[in-house]
Design a protein around this motif. Structure first.
Motif, PDB file in Angstrom:
ATOM      1  N   UNK A  36       0.812  -1.221   0.000  1.00 26.01           N
ATOM      2  CA  UNK A  36       0.000   0.000   0.000  1.00 26.01           C
ATOM      3  C   UNK A  36       0.844   1.269   0.000  1.00 26.01           C
ATOM      4  N   UNK A  37       1.801   1.432   0.931  1.00 27.78           N
ATOM      5  CA  UNK A  37       2.611   2.658   0.886  1.00 27.78           C
ATOM      6  C   UNK A  37       3.464   2.766  -0.370  1.00 27.78           C
ATOM      7  N   UNK A  38       3.961   1.626  -0.879  1.00 25.92           N
ATOM      8  CA  UNK A  38       4.736   1.648  -2.123  1.00 25.92           C
ATOM      9  C   UNK A  38       3.862   2.144  -3.269  1.00 25.92           C
ATOM     10  N   UNK A  39       2.645   1.627  -3.330  1.00 25.81           N
ATOM     11  CA  UNK A  39       1.691   2.046  -4.351  1.00 25.81           C
ATOM     12  C   UNK A  39       1.396   3.540  -4.243  1.00 25.81           C
ATOM     13  N   UNK A  40       1.183   4.024  -3.017  1.00 23.04           N
ATOM     14  CA  UNK A  40       0.850   5.434  -2.818  1.00 23.04           C
ATOM     15  C   UNK A  40       1.986   6.347  -3.292  1.00 23.04           C
ATOM     16  N   UNK A  41       3.224   5.985  -2.967  1.00 27.52           N
ATOM     17  CA  UNK A  41       4.376   6.807  -3.380  1.00 27.52           C
ATOM     18  C   UNK A  41       4.475   6.860  -4.902  1.00 27.52           C
ATOM     19  N   UNK A  42       4.308   5.711  -5.556  1.00 24.39           N
ATOM     20  CA  UNK A  42       4.401   5.667  -7.021  1.00 24.39           C
ATOM     21  C   UNK A  42       3.277   6.463  -7.674  1.00 24.39           C
ATOM     22  N   UNK A  43       2.073   6.357  -7.126  1.00 25.01           N
ATOM     23  CA  UNK A  43       0.929   7.046  -7.717  1.00 25.01           C
ATOM     24  C   UNK A  43       1.037   8.563  -7.580  1.00 25.01           C
ATOM     25  N   UNK A  44       1.488   9.014  -6.419  1.00 22.67           N
ATOM     26  CA  UNK A  44       1.486  10.454  -6.129  1.00 22.67           C
ATOM     27  C   UNK A  44       2.788  11.146  -6.510  1.00 22.67           C
ATOM     28  N   UNK A  45       3.793  10.387  -6.903  1.00 22.13           N
ATOM     29  CA  UNK A  45       5.088  10.995  -7.223  1.00 22.13           C
ATOM     30  C   UNK A  45       4.955  12.024  -8.343  1.00 22.13           C
ATOM     31  N   UNK A  46       5.572  13.167  -8.132  1.00 21.12           N
ATOM     32  CA  UNK A  46       5.581  14.244  -9.126  1.00 21.12           C
ATOM     33  C   UNK A  46       4.168  14.667  -9.511  1.00 21.12           C
ATOM     34  N   UNK A  47       3.270  14.625  -8.536  1.00 24.45           N
ATOM     35  CA  UNK A  47       1.896  15.059  -8.788  1.00 24.45           C
ATOM     36  C   UNK A  47       1.158  14.203  -9.789  1.00 24.45           C
ATOM     37  N   UNK A  48       1.594  12.960  -9.956  1.00 22.55           N
ATOM     38  CA  UNK A  48       0.939  12.063 -10.891  1.00 22.55           C
ATOM     39  C   UNK A  48       1.263  12.336 -12.340  1.00 22.55           C
ATOM     40  N   UNK A  49       2.259  13.209 -12.584  1.00 21.15           N
ATOM     41  CA  UNK A  49       2.604  13.591 -13.959  1.00 21.15           C
ATOM     42  C   UNK A  49       3.633  12.666 -14.598  1.00 21.15           C
ATOM     43  N   UNK A  50       4.265  11.811 -13.788  1.00 25.93           N
ATOM     44  CA  UNK A  50       5.266  10.889 -14.314  1.00 25.93           C
ATOM     45  C   UNK A  50       4.573   9.617 -14.783  1.00 25.93           C
ATOM     46  N   UNK A  51       4.471   9.463 -16.092  1.00 22.26           N
ATOM     47  CA  UNK A  51       3.738   8.308 -16.632  1.00 22.26           C
ATOM     48  C   UNK A  51       4.364   6.978 -16.236  1.00 22.26           C
ATOM     49  N   UNK A  52       5.681   6.929 -16.192  1.00 22.95           N
ATOM     50  CA  UNK A  52       6.338   5.665 -15.848  1.00 22.95           C
ATOM     51  C   UNK A  52       5.981   5.244 -14.423  1.00 22.95           C
ATOM     52  N   UNK A  53       5.943   6.198 -13.499  1.00 22.55           N
ATOM     53  CA  UNK A  53       5.561   5.881 -12.123  1.00 22.55           C
ATOM     54  C   UNK A  53       4.104   5.444 -12.045  1.00 22.55           C
ATOM     55  N   UNK A  54       3.255   6.040 -12.867  1.00 26.17           N
ATOM     56  CA  UNK A  54       1.846   5.642 -12.883  1.00 26.17           C
ATOM     57  C   UNK A  54       1.697   4.202 -13.358  1.00 26.17           C
ATOM     58  N   UNK A  55       2.481   3.816 -14.356  1.00 31.96           N
ATOM     59  CA  UNK A  55       2.440   2.429 -14.826  1.00 31.96           C
ATOM     60  C   UNK A  55       2.946   1.468 -13.751  1.00 31.96           C
ATOM     61  N   UNK A  56       4.009   1.871 -13.068  1.00 33.60           N
ATOM     62  CA  UNK A  56       4.515   1.034 -11.974  1.00 33.60           C
ATOM     63  C   UNK A  56       3.474   0.925 -10.854  1.00 33.60           C
ATOM     64  N   UNK A  57       2.786   2.040 -10.575  1.00 33.45           N
ATOM     65  CA  UNK A  57       1.733   2.025  -9.560  1.00 33.45           C
ATOM     66  C   UNK A  57       0.618   1.064  -9.963  1.00 33.45           C
ATOM     67  N   UNK A  58       0.277   1.070 -11.260  1.00 34.72           N
ATOM     68  CA  UNK A  58      -0.760   0.149 -11.748  1.00 34.72           C
ATOM     69  C   UNK A  58      -0.321  -1.295 -11.578  1.00 34.72           C
ATOM     70  N   UNK A  59       0.946  -1.578 -11.828  1.00 36.14           N
ATOM     71  CA  UNK A  59       1.463  -2.933 -11.679  1.00 36.14           C
ATOM     72  C   UNK A  59       1.383  -3.378 -10.217  1.00 36.14           C
ATOM     73  N   UNK A  60       1.799  -2.518  -9.305  1.00 38.13           N
ATOM     74  CA  UNK A  60       1.729  -2.854  -7.874  1.00 38.13           C
ATOM     75  C   UNK A  60       0.279  -3.078  -7.458  1.00 38.13           C
ATOM     76  N   UNK A  61      -0.625  -2.251  -7.968  1.00 36.45           N
ATOM     77  CA  UNK A  61      -2.050  -2.396  -7.649  1.00 36.45           C
ATOM     78  C   UNK A  61      -2.570  -3.751  -8.114  1.00 36.45           C
TER      79      UNK A  61
END
Length: 226
Positions: A36-61
């Motif tokens: 959960x905290x790993x997912x939250x950091x990836x999703x919210x990093x750089x205000x959600x503007x980093x597409x690569x982090x959003x994809x990683x967040x989706x994978x963790x989810x």
């Protein structure tokens, strides 16, 4: 009679003391909590503007959702149900879904009212579970299972950075998830109230039989024979 069919037998409701606390189902539940905290950091990093982090967040989810699918199933099939698992599993579920919804609303990707409606339903159902736990276990309905699948799919699509028509289309999936969330929540309230009423009637009947005692039962047999 309807309430009886709604209540599923729960042979694992009182797990034997020999069941080990450290087992695979509990490990999967703890892993989901740790995600959960790993997912939250990836999703919210750089205000959600980093597409690569959003994809990683989706994978963790997605991985976390998979652990949710299998921890309970493994525990029931192998007889590894524990009190810790019964308590931690719904907490892990709500933590994951709640973090995803709040994070998406913070990023401005999902209206806050959607997040509030879903969270109120999820928290309310959890409270109801504890409210009726001594009366029995209510089986998961098909609607509840469909809600979980559609809700997870909708959230996953919102996590992934989409534009154009796909971004518009995902709203309809979220709308379906929202409708299922509300309808199944109302159904759970109805079944919880029915279960409590049925259980209360059964306890009153049992108390009346005990109060009557052997002599009362014997008298009833004599009257019938006469």
């Amino acid at each position: 009679m309807t309430a009886v069919t709604d209540v599923a037998p729960d042979p694992a409701a009182t797990p034997p003391s020999s069941v080990k606390l450290v087992n695979l189902p509990n490990a999967l539940t703890v892993l989901r909590l740790a995600m959960v905290p790993v997912f939250a950091v990836l999703l919210l990093h750089d205000g959600g503007l980093d597409d690569s982090d959003r994809y990683w967040a989706a994978l963790v989810f997605v991985l976390a959702i998979i652990t949710d699918r299998y921890d309970g199933m493994i525990a029931r099939r192998t007889g590894q149900v524990t009190e810790f698992g019964k308590l931690a599993d719904p907490i892990a579920d709500k933590a994951l879904i709640g973090t995803a919804l709040v994070g998406l609303s913070v990023l401005g990707l999902l209206p806050w009212w959607v997040t509030v409606v879903i969270l109120v339903r999820e928290v309310g159902v959890t409270v109801l579970r504890f409210w009726v736990i001594r009366h029995g276990v209510i089986a998961a309905s098909r609607g509840g299972k469909a809600k979980t699948v559609v809700q997870s799919l909708a959230i996953g699509l919102y996590i992934v950075p989409l534009t154009g028509l796909p971004a518009t289309g995902r709203w309809w999936i979220m709308a379906a998830a929202l409708a299922l969330t509300v309808l199944t929540g109302l159904d759970y309230v109805y079944r919880a109230l029915t279960l409590r009423r049925t259980s209360a009637r059964a306890m009153r009947a049992a108390a009346a039989r005990r109060a009557a005692g052997p002599s009362g039962a014997s008298g009833a047999r004599t009257d019938t024979a006469a």
